[in-house]
Design a protein around this motif. Structure first.
Motif, short mmCIF file in Angstrom:
data_model
loop_
_atom_site.label_atom_id
_atom_site.label_comp_id
_atom_site.label_asym_id
_atom_site.label_seq_id
_atom_site.Cartn_x
_atom_site.Cartn_y
_atom_site.Cartn_z
N ASN A 149 -1.67 -5.91 7.87
CA ASN A 149 -0.79 -4.94 7.21
C ASN A 149 0.45 -4.75 8.06
OD1 ASN A 149 -2.71 -4.39 5.13
ND2 ASN A 149 -3.90 -3.25 6.65
N THR A 191 -6.64 -9.88 7.30
CA THR A 191 -5.70 -8.96 6.67
C THR A 191 -4.75 -8.46 7.76
OG1 THR A 191 -7.34 -8.30 5.06
CG2 THR A 191 -5.49 -6.80 5.38
N LEU A 239 -2.39 -4.99 12.47
CA LEU A 239 -1.22 -4.22 12.09
C LEU A 239 0.01 -4.88 12.69
CD1 LEU A 239 -0.72 -1.45 10.71
CD2 LEU A 239 -0.67 -0.46 13.01
N ASN A 267 0.86 -1.18 0.00
CA ASN A 267 0.00 0.00 0.00
C ASN A 267 0.90 1.24 0.00
OD1 ASN A 267 -1.53 2.24 0.86
ND2 ASN A 267 -3.05 0.88 1.82
N SER A 316 -9.00 -5.67 10.67
CA SER A 316 -7.64 -5.98 10.23
C SER A 316 -6.67 -5.83 11.39
CB SER A 316 -7.24 -5.06 9.08
OG SER A 316 -7.14 -3.74 9.55
N GLN A 367 2.82 0.46 3.70
CA GLN A 367 2.69 -0.81 4.44
C GLN A 367 2.52 -1.96 3.46
OE1 GLN A 367 -0.87 -0.24 6.68
NE2 GLN A 367 0.17 0.74 8.40
N TRP A 368 3.06 -3.12 3.84
CA TRP A 368 2.80 -4.33 3.08
C TRP A 368 1.46 -4.90 3.49
CZ3 TRP A 368 5.91 -5.63 -0.85
CH2 TRP A 368 7.13 -4.96 -0.91
N ILE A 369 0.80 -5.57 2.55
CA ILE A 369 -0.51 -6.17 2.85
C ILE A 369 -0.31 -7.68 2.93
CG2 ILE A 369 -2.90 -6.46 2.05
CD1 ILE A 369 -2.24 -3.95 0.18
#
Ligand code: 5AD
Ligand code: SF4
Length: 484
Positions: A451, A449, A479, A434, A477, A439-441
Motif C-alpha cells: 500500500n 500487497t 507500506l 483505499n 503487507s 492509500q493506493w493498493i
C-alpha cells in the motif's frame, strides 16, 4: 500466517482463522461491456428478459469457471444482476474442499428458499454439485439444476430443461477428456486475468476431494492457451495467471511444449508484463521452472508450493509422493536462483495420526524455509477420500491449538521477512485506492500487497505500474511511497 482458502492470495485480503470464503461475484458493467460487445451479435434471443445472480465459493479455479459460466449465460441471452431479489435464476458455484465450505452453500440455499414462491429457480454448480449429485435435490428440494464443473458445456441444454419446469443434472464420471472452453469469458478485472491450462487431478492425496469433484487430469493445447493469452493482451491485459489443480502435471496434447516452456511462451507474448501460475505439486515441480523464472523477466518471482506437512511419515500417510528432503531440495533450487523468489505454501494440521513429533517437524520446516506466507487449515474429513478409513483422529481442540501455534510461529517469521524490504524500491501493479486510508493498493511481482501514498499530481491509475519505495512493514503487507 494466513489461514484461509486460496482467493485471499489473489485479493490480498488476509484472513486469520480457519475459514472458507465466499467470493461475491459480480461483473462490473463497464468491464463486462469491453468483453461482451464484440460478441453480442451472435447472442440468442431465446431468453432476452431472463436474469441470473451468481455467487462463487472456493478457489481461483471456481472464480474463473464462474467467469466462463457468466459468458455462456450471457451468450444464451441471460443478463447478470447484482442481487438475489432481482434474479430469475439464482446460481451458486460451490466448494467442497472442507466441510465448512460445503455447509455454507446449504445455509445459503435455505436462506433464500422462500423466494421459490416467486417463481425463482435455483442451481448448484461446481464441487458440491459434483460430489453430492442428485442428493442436492433431497437436501434442498427447491433446487432444479445440479451441474459439476466438467459438465458446464451442457449448460445451454440444462437451462432449456429447467425453464420447461424440469430438473436438470450434469455430472461427470471422471471419463471426460474435454476442457470447458468458451469464446465468452466475462472476466471481472480488466487488467489481470486467469487462463486455465489443465483441469482435474489424478494425484488422489489421502485427504483431498478434488479428484472426485473435478474429474481426471486433462490439459489444453499450448496453441489454444497462447491464443487466449494473445487475445487478452490485445484487450489490454498485462497480468496473466495460469491455473490448474496441478499445473506442473501439464502435458501438451500437441506435444509442443513442457509446462516451463509454456510459461516462458506466455511471458513472451507482446504486452504481457506479469505471469503467475498456481497450484504446483512438489512431486512434479521441475528445476526448469526455476530456470524459466530466472530467464524470462515477465515471470513473477513467486512460487506457491504446498507442502501440507514437514514430516515424511505423515506425507506418506497423506499419499503426497515426496519426502521432506525432496521438498527441501526444490526449495533449495529456488533459493539458489538469481532472482529472489518468494515462496508460499499450504499446511494441514491435525491430519489423522499426526503426533506431536510430526507437528514439531512441520514447525521446524517453517523455520528452515522461511516462507513469505502460509495458508494453514485444520484437517476436515471429506467424502470418498482414502483418509476416511484412517484411525487416530485428532480432536478439534487439539487441531485448533496446533493451528494457533503454527500461525504464531509463522507470524514471527513474516514480521522479520517483511521488515527486510524497508528501504528497497520495487514495481507494483496498481490495484485500486483505499478511500478510508487514502492509500493506493499495489501488488509486487512477489505477490505481496504494497500500500502506498502518491502526490495528487501523479495519481496512478488502476492497472498501471508504479515504482514504490518501501517505508514500513506489517506481517502481511508493506507500506511505501511512490517514486516519480
Ligand atoms: N482438510 C483440510 N484442508 C484441506 N486442503 C485440501 N483438502 C483438505 C482437507 N480435507 C487444503 C490443502 C490444499 C488447500 C487448497 O486446501 O492444504 O493445498
Ligand atoms: Fe474447492 Fe477444490 Fe473445488 Fe476449488 S477445486 S472449489 S478448492 S473443492
Amino acid at each position: 500466517m494466513n489461514s484461509s482458502s486460496q482467493p485471499e492470495i489473489e485479493g490480498g485480503v488476509l484472513i486469520q482463522g480457519n475459514q472458507d470464503t465466499a467470493v461475491s461475484y459480480s461483473v462490473k458493467e463497464k468491464q463486462a461491456k469491453a468483453l461482451y460487445l464484440p460478441y453480442m451479435s451472435g447472442v440468442s434471443e431465446r431468453n432476452p428478459q431472463k436474469t441470473f445472480y451468481l455467487e462463487t465459493f472456493g478457489c481461483q479455479m471456481n472464480v474463473h469457471d464462474s467467469e466462463k459460466v457468466v459468458g455462456r449465460l450471457v451468450q444464451e441471452g441471460y443478463r447478470q444482476v447484482e442481487t438475489v431479489e432481482q434474479a430469475d435464476l439464482i446460481l451458486y458455484n460451490t466448494c467442497s474442499i472442507r466441510d465448512k465450505a460445503e455447509q455454507k452453500v446449504f445455509h445459503r440455499l435455505a436462506d433464500y428458499k422462500k423466494l421459490q414462491a416467486q417463481g425463482k429457480k435455483f442451481g448448484v454448480l461446481g464441487c458440491v454439485a459434483q460430489q453430492e449429485g442428485e442428493k442436492v435435490f433431497e437436501r434442498a428440494p427447491h433446487v432444479s439444476m445440479v451441474c459439476g464443473s466438467a459438465s458446464y458445456r451442457n449448460l445451454p441444454e440444462m437451462l432449456v430443461q429447467i425453464e420447461a419446469g424440469k430438473r436438470a443434472t450434469g455430472l461427470d464420471d471422471r471419463q471426460t477428456d474435454e476442457c470447458f472452453e468458451t469464446e465468452f469469458t466475462a472476466r471481472t478485472n480488466p487488467h489481470r486475468g486467469y487462463i486455465t491450462i489443465i483441469e482435474g487431478c489424478d494425484k488422489f492425496c489421502a485427504y483431498c476431494v478434488v479428484p472426485f469433484t473435478r474429474g481426471k487430469e486433462r490439459s489444453r493445447t499450448s496453441s489454444s492457451v497462447l491464443t487466449e493469452a494473445r487475445q487478452m493482451a490485445d484487450l489490454g491485459y498485462t497480468d496473466i495467471q495460469l491455473l490448474g489443480q496441478n499445473v506442473n502435471s501439464y502435458r501438451d496434447p500437441e506435444g509442443k511444449k513442457t509446462f516451463a516452456e509454456l510459461l516462458a511462451a506466455v511471458g513472451e507474448v507482446l504486452g504481457i508484463k506479469r505471469v503467475r501460475f498456481t497450484t504446483s505439486h512438489p512431486r512434479d515441480f521441475g528445476r526448469d521452472i526455476v530456470e524459466a523464472i530466472d530467464t524470462v523477466p515477465t515471470l513473477c518471482d513467486h512460487v506457491h508450493l504446498p507442502v501440507q506437512s514437514g514430516s515424511t511419515r505423515l506425507l506418506d500417510a497423506m499419499q503426497r509422493l515426496y519426502t521432506r528432503e525432496q521438498y527441501l531440495e526444490r526449495i533449495a533450487w529456488m533459493k539458489a536462483a538469481k532472482r529472489q523468489i518468494s515462496i508460499t505454501t499450504d499446511v494441514i494440521v491435525g491430519f489423522p495420526g499426526e503426533t506431536e513429533a510430526d507437528f514439531a517437524e512441520t514447525l521446524s520446516l517453517l523455520d528452515e524455509v522461511e516462507y513469505d506466507g502460509v495458508f494453514s487449515f485444520k484437517y476436515s474429513a471429506r467424502p470418498n477420500t482414502p483418509a476416511l478409513s484412517l484411525h487416530d483422529a485428532i480432536p478439534e481442540e487439539e487441531q485448533s491449538r496446533r493451528l494457533e501455534v503454527l500461525m504464531s510461529r509463522q507470524k514471527d517469521i513474516q514480521v522479520a521477512r517483511y521488515r527486510k524490504y524497508i528501504g528497497t524500491t520495487t514495481e507494483v501493479m496498481v490495484e485500486g485506492f483505499n478511500e478510508a486510508r487514502r492509500q493506493w493498493i499495489g501488488r509486487t511481482s512477489q505477490n505481496k500487497t504494497l500500500n502506498f501514498t502518491a502526490s495528487s499530481e501523479v495519481a496512478p491509475k488502476p492497472g498501471s505500474y508504479a515504482q514504490v519505495r518501501v517505508t514500513g512493514s506489517f506481517p502481511n503487507s508493506l507500506l511505501g511511497e511512490m517514486v516519480v
